[in-house]
Design an enzyme around this catalytic site. Sequence first.
Site, PDB file in Angstrom:
ATOM      1  N   ASP A 170      25.015   2.929  -5.094  1.00  0.00           N
ATOM      2  CA  ASP A 170      25.438   3.233  -6.457  1.00  0.00           C
ATOM      3  C   ASP A 170      26.966   3.126  -6.534  1.00  0.00           C
ATOM      4  O   ASP A 170      27.513   2.077  -6.205  1.00  0.00           O
ATOM      5  CB  ASP A 170      24.897   4.607  -6.854  1.00  0.00           C
ATOM      6  CG  ASP A 170      25.096   4.957  -8.317  1.00  0.00           C
ATOM      7  OD1 ASP A 170      24.289   4.484  -9.140  1.00  0.00           O
ATOM      8  OD2 ASP A 170      26.049   5.690  -8.627  1.00  0.00           O
ATOM      9  N   TYR A 208      33.379   6.044 -13.868  1.00  0.00           N
ATOM     10  CA  TYR A 208      33.059   5.065 -14.899  1.00  0.00           C
ATOM     11  C   TYR A 208      34.264   4.820 -15.796  1.00  0.00           C
ATOM     12  O   TYR A 208      34.637   3.669 -16.063  1.00  0.00           O
ATOM     13  CB  TYR A 208      31.888   5.559 -15.744  1.00  0.00           C
ATOM     14  CG  TYR A 208      30.581   5.667 -15.021  1.00  0.00           C
ATOM     15  CD1 TYR A 208      29.647   4.630 -15.057  1.00  0.00           C
ATOM     16  CD2 TYR A 208      30.248   6.818 -14.299  1.00  0.00           C
ATOM     17  CE1 TYR A 208      28.430   4.730 -14.394  1.00  0.00           C
ATOM     18  CE2 TYR A 208      29.047   6.927 -13.629  1.00  0.00           C
ATOM     19  CZ  TYR A 208      28.147   5.883 -13.682  1.00  0.00           C
ATOM     20  OH  TYR A 208      26.948   5.986 -13.015  1.00  0.00           O
ATOM     21  N   HIS A 266      15.740   3.470  -7.668  1.00  0.00           N
ATOM     22  CA  HIS A 266      17.188   3.507  -7.449  1.00  0.00           C
ATOM     23  C   HIS A 266      17.600   4.351  -6.252  1.00  0.00           C
ATOM     24  O   HIS A 266      18.604   4.061  -5.607  1.00  0.00           O
ATOM     25  CB  HIS A 266      17.868   4.048  -8.709  1.00  0.00           C
ATOM     26  CG  HIS A 266      19.361   3.977  -8.672  1.00  0.00           C
ATOM     27  ND1 HIS A 266      20.052   2.785  -8.678  1.00  0.00           N
ATOM     28  CD2 HIS A 266      20.311   4.952  -8.616  1.00  0.00           C
ATOM     29  CE1 HIS A 266      21.352   3.024  -8.638  1.00  0.00           C
ATOM     30  NE2 HIS A 266      21.540   4.320  -8.600  1.00  0.00           N
TER      31      HIS A 266
END
Length: 291
Positions: free
Chosen positions: A100, A210, A268
Amino acid sequence: MRDLRLTANGLRFRCLADGPDDGELVLLLHGFPEAAESWAHQLPALASAGYRAVAPDLRGYGGTDCPDGEEAYRMDHLVADVVGLIDVLGRDRCHLAGHDWGALVGWAFAGRHPDRLVTWSALSVGHPRVFTEAIAGDPDQRARSSYIGLFLAPDGKAEAVLSEDGYRRLRGMYEVGLGPGSDAIPPAQVDAFVEDMSRPGRLTAGLNYYRANLGPEAGAAFPPHPITTPTQLLWGDQDPTAGPRQAQLTERWVQSEYRLEVLDGAGHWLQFERPPDVSRLVLEWMAAHRQ
């Protein structure tokens, strides 16, 4: 497995470590919203094979320092953290694996510091340049990545949404990310992750990965460096966030030996869903390219 407290790049890092002190170093980088425990299955497997395996809480997470502000989470700082950890552990080079956001940091590190790497194993997330292209040109990936718009929203909107009703939506991320029929992340581990993210400033820190690096900053965060380290990508074909296009096209950016390993039915959270497969594939790749 034991705790380590290390100072690197001006921050205090808490790490989980296993294996002999003189073994080849393997650094394991977690993603959002996780911590070093994401690698709890892989640490003893790597140690049993003679490696020195170290999984840090990344900056802003767990027992590691949590600097304020978006600027502190720009990719230059995240890459420098990895350099600092390798240095403080007394090594010139390491094997690296990341999942990730740990994968995004790893791709950036591999592009900027190939001399510090022996092998690179990315989990779930392919090369960021391909990922960005897929979001722009592939409706499937754009739909899978739609949540990023919330995470980039100003004025604490994402924090409010993810924390409301006892962090219900944050908890839901761990379940939504699982492939059909996959083993769930242990409830006690989910509780621990959520408890960590509920501490003051911690959810914002995770979201700042982010905010500081995606959107208009993506070009600066991920310059077009070819990857010259032996590289593999492990990808679950039921991953709801990272689709097939970004996985299939990643090889375009690798100018060394490369393999894509597709884990059928996995989502994931690969380290939890397929711990033996992840450990086996990482060990195989490192054994094939030892120092």
